[in-house]
Write an enzyme that holds these catalytic residues in place. Structure first.
Site, short mmCIF file in Angstrom:
data_model
loop_
_atom_site.label_atom_id
_atom_site.label_comp_id
_atom_site.label_asym_id
_atom_site.label_seq_id
_atom_site.Cartn_x
_atom_site.Cartn_y
_atom_site.Cartn_z
N THR C 11 0.83 -1.21 0.00
CA THR C 11 0.00 0.00 0.00
C THR C 11 0.86 1.26 0.00
OG1 THR C 11 -1.78 -1.13 1.15
CG2 THR C 11 -1.74 1.24 1.35
N SER C 53 1.08 -7.36 -1.48
CA SER C 53 1.63 -8.50 -0.73
C SER C 53 0.71 -9.71 -0.72
CB SER C 53 2.00 -8.07 0.70
OG SER C 53 0.89 -8.04 1.54
N THR C 82 1.10 -4.89 4.06
CA THR C 82 0.87 -5.33 5.44
C THR C 82 0.20 -6.70 5.52
OG1 THR C 82 -1.26 -4.19 5.54
CG2 THR C 82 0.68 -2.95 6.27
N ASP C 83 -0.49 -7.10 4.44
CA ASP C 83 -1.28 -8.33 4.52
C ASP C 83 -0.44 -9.59 4.76
OD1 ASP C 83 -4.02 -7.53 4.33
OD2 ASP C 83 -3.61 -6.93 2.27
#
Lengths: 169, 169, 169, 169
Positions: C11, C53, C82-83
């Protein structure tokens, strides 16, 4: 001079959902934008709907038309998604007698910092004060009568179209 | 429609000097602002001066008038500090025949993020396209004829003033 | 102290495509962010990949590991979606001897104005300078050893997880 | 880990007064910045004063020292004007036993959009969690022990200074 802004959604009011990673509508940012612009016009904000303009139906356009007719204010700005702004403008054209209606929108959501929304809102509110009765689109610093505009989707800008009736430019 | 923007400075184009901790002029942000607004008008930008409007002299106003007269474009936006915008508007009034001149400015520098500059620029460019010959101030979403406006310094907004000739409002 | 930042996408570096209305990768904003932060560390930026990700494969993680091993700098920050940041952190853990590796990311794209990216970058670069050899995640102002962190997807934050080996917290 | 942020003013928290055209203090933006950074540390914010650091007196520094000593939290970040941040750091050095104190600030006010404040806050909070007992300055992505730093005013950055006792670098 009393004016109304009818919010219908569009990129203008989209936000980024940080949990889901997608764009969505939460609330209109119009009041915040008018404050940013130090706007001192007597403006009433009315949220008619919050929709992506690609998902607008005939029923939705009918609701927008009804909202325009019901306005006491003779000068109206409509915030609208750019994808079908021209269609809505043509739908309204000739059906809102005695009023000046100006549609505008944004290519980038207001919350993203680099938006054209504030420029377009200043532009649309100004055109709405001085243009005669009729329906117009205000984008890219320009104004277009409802029947003489199309969106160039490849370039992301609005351009003059040939007169829909006579075919002349 | 060909238009010109004459930059004269003002809060609009001020920046923060991080070494000295003061506000100063570096360059105009007009091109950047037009890009942000996805403006597609045929606009020529001319920097006449970069001044705090409190420091403008009669000679400066004469230069602005000369620049207006020299413009080939019949529709002109002037970016100007708000403190003496009204004085400059009155100085120009009646002296730029055949042209529509709209002065605008900002309460917050464009580079500060929360500026009204983008809104005002969209507004001024729009008014300049549709208002008749004459000199106007476009601030707070409104337009005022040069002789009928004053700045309310306490509130930081522009308001209608009594007609300077007849004293009527 | 020499440091490296390995960009992998996420992101952090996403942008809004105003023609298509979707998020996409154009280029990394890391240099711009370091300038904004007036960062004076000797930092080398290397773009390993630009991926969401959720789309990262085992091969991608292998490439990130290879890039970490190939770094001459003993202190490395990895920007990452972040995932699956936690998965990559665990994949790297124990495999980058002699180096301090700190993964970070953002919940909101840097270009959207309201991003946590600049805060997280300042945080990750700082942790990377003082934490011992090992692999860490730096998010929400905190740091977590690779084996002791999970993403709370509902709340969009990183929290301590029970020790993966012993099950104790 | 419990932490405290002591606000003392500085460019960090300055705002632009659009009526007067000057910079001034209204309130601290620390809570807003922690929210932007999605910070999940247990942080208590305490406003000790709101001062331009060029106007800080010995009495002011004494108040800051007292506030540090009174903190229950063993890890403290102080936001401070950059002009005399080094002086305050030296004043505190050796006088706050058992605590890690990190001073930081900003070259550009947080409200101006292009500020280094968010980066510096992320950095300072991170250093404060892992550095040992002592007083430090965190600026430009780096950290400096209180006795080994000076501000290069011409370039607007912080650099290592020779050891004040031995004169060696």
């Amino acid at each position: 001079m009393k004016m109304a802004i009818l919010a219908t959604g569009g990129t203008f009011d989209k936000e980024y959902d940080e949990i889901g990673g997608a764009l969505y509508f939460k609330k209109t940012h119009l009041q915040e934008m008018l404050s940013m612009g130090r706007c001192r016009l007597a403006v009433r904000i009315q949220v008619v709907m919050m929709k992506d303009s690609l998902e607008m139906t005939g029923t939705d356009r009918r609701r927008i038309l009804d909202a325009c007719r019901a306005c006491e204010e003779p000068r109206i700005v409509i915030t609208h998604g750019t994808d079908t702004m021209v269609e809505t403008a043509r739908f309204l054209e000739g059906n809102v007698p005695g009023k000046t209606v100006v549609l505008t929108g944004a290519m980038i959501p207001y919350t993203f910092g680099s938006s054209d929304g504030l420029f377009n809102l200043g532009s649309a509110l100004s055109f709405a004060q001085v243009l005669p009765e009729g329906v117009f689109v205000a984008m890219n610093g320009r104004f277009f009568p409802a029947g003489r505009v199309r969106k160039d989707r490849r370039r992301g800008i609005f351009v003059k179209s040939p007169d829909k009736t006579t075919g002349t430019e």
